[in-house]
Design a protein around this motif. Structure first.
Motif, mmCIF file in Angstrom:
data_model
loop_
_atom_site.group_PDB
_atom_site.id
_atom_site.type_symbol
_atom_site.label_atom_id
_atom_site.label_comp_id
_atom_site.label_asym_id
_atom_site.label_seq_id
_atom_site.Cartn_x
_atom_site.Cartn_y
_atom_site.Cartn_z
ATOM 1 N N LYS A 27 0.840 -1.208 0.000
ATOM 2 C CA LYS A 27 0.000 0.000 0.000
ATOM 3 C C LYS A 27 0.869 1.250 0.000
ATOM 4 C CE LYS A 27 -4.163 1.813 2.127
ATOM 5 N NZ LYS A 27 -5.046 1.683 0.982
ATOM 6 N N VAL A 28 1.934 1.232 0.797
ATOM 7 C CA VAL A 28 2.849 2.374 0.851
ATOM 8 C C VAL A 28 3.545 2.570 -0.490
ATOM 9 C CG1 VAL A 28 4.925 3.275 1.951
ATOM 10 C CG2 VAL A 28 3.172 2.177 3.340
ATOM 11 N N LEU A 29 4.043 1.482 -1.072
ATOM 12 C CA LEU A 29 4.730 1.597 -2.360
ATOM 13 C C LEU A 29 3.778 2.055 -3.467
ATOM 14 C CD1 LEU A 29 7.092 -1.493 -2.109
ATOM 15 C CD2 LEU A 29 7.719 0.928 -1.947
ATOM 16 N N ASN A 30 2.521 1.620 -3.407
ATOM 17 C CA ASN A 30 1.539 2.098 -4.392
ATOM 18 C C ASN A 30 1.252 3.584 -4.211
ATOM 19 O OD1 ASN A 30 1.261 -0.313 -5.748
ATOM 20 N ND2 ASN A 30 -0.495 -0.976 -4.542
ATOM 21 N N PHE A 31 1.315 4.069 -2.981
ATOM 22 C CA PHE A 31 1.145 5.504 -2.748
ATOM 23 C C PHE A 31 2.317 6.282 -3.352
ATOM 24 C CE2 PHE A 31 2.173 9.193 -0.040
ATOM 25 C CZ PHE A 31 1.073 9.981 -0.334
ATOM 26 N N LEU A 32 3.518 5.727 -3.234
ATOM 27 C CA LEU A 32 4.710 6.403 -3.753
ATOM 28 C C LEU A 32 4.843 6.295 -5.268
ATOM 29 C CD1 LEU A 32 7.264 5.299 -1.012
ATOM 30 C CD2 LEU A 32 6.125 7.518 -1.230
ATOM 31 N N ASP A 33 4.142 5.355 -5.895
ATOM 32 C CA ASP A 33 4.240 5.120 -7.338
ATOM 33 C C ASP A 33 3.230 5.995 -8.084
ATOM 34 O OD1 ASP A 33 4.778 4.105 -9.831
ATOM 35 O OD2 ASP A 33 3.852 2.153 -9.463
ATOM 36 N N ILE A 34 3.544 7.283 -8.210
ATOM 37 C CA ILE A 34 2.575 8.220 -8.797
ATOM 38 C C ILE A 34 2.417 8.041 -10.303
ATOM 39 C CG2 ILE A 34 2.794 9.941 -6.980
ATOM 40 C CD1 ILE A 34 4.690 11.482 -8.801
ATOM 41 N N PHE A 35 3.361 7.379 -10.957
ATOM 42 C CA PHE A 35 3.256 7.173 -12.401
ATOM 43 C C PHE A 35 2.771 5.767 -12.751
ATOM 44 C CE2 PHE A 35 6.602 10.475 -12.049
ATOM 45 C CZ PHE A 35 5.879 11.504 -12.622
ATOM 46 N N GLY A 36 2.445 4.972 -11.758
ATOM 47 C CA GLY A 36 1.993 3.604 -11.993
ATOM 48 C C GLY A 36 0.651 3.350 -11.339
#
Length: 137
Positions: A27-36
């Motif tokens: 969930k955290v990594l998806n928050f940081l992945d603004i282009f994905g």
């Protein structure tokens, strides 16, 4: 009394991290992945935490002294310097790579979240090395 309030505060904080998804590195990594596969839901968690901290500090500053300590524990320096910027950068890179910051990593460790068995020992090693380097300086 102080230990009991510290324990209860940590317990509430830990439950909040689990309920908000902060203990889930995906969930955290998806928050940081603004282009994905961007997941903006943690922005609400951060916004709620910011409002809570803002109001809590305002209420605390109305008091002459804290409830459980003789004095407020405030930082000695107020300026932005190289060690602060370096520490913030290392923290941010570690958060981006691992999907954890220290609090959620400790919460996720006993629930068996993926990566915590690597992240937590690495974090502790980094803390140890950082303290050694600071002591030498």
């Amino acid at each position: 009394m102080r230990a009991m309030f510290g324990f209860l505060s940590g317990l509430i904080f830990g439950f909040g991290l689990i309920m908000s998804g902060m203990a889930n590195p995906a969930k955290v990594l998806n928050f940081l992945d603004i282009f994905g596969n961007w997941d903006p839901s943690l922005a609400f968690v951060m916004g709620g935490a910011s409002v809570t901290a803002f109001l809590g500090y305002r209420m605390a500053w109305l008091r002459d002294e804290p409830l459980l300590l003789p004095d407020f524990d405030l930082p000695a320096r107020g300026r932005i310097d190289a060690p602060l910027l370096a520490g913030a950068a290392i923290f941010g890179v570690g958060w981006g790579i691992g999907g954890f910051c220290p609090g959620p990593a400790w919460v996720a460790l006993p629930i068996g979240a993926t990566g915590t068995l690597v992240f937590v020992p690495t974090m502790l090693a980094g803390i140890f090395v950082g303290r050694r380097l600071k002591a030498r300086a």
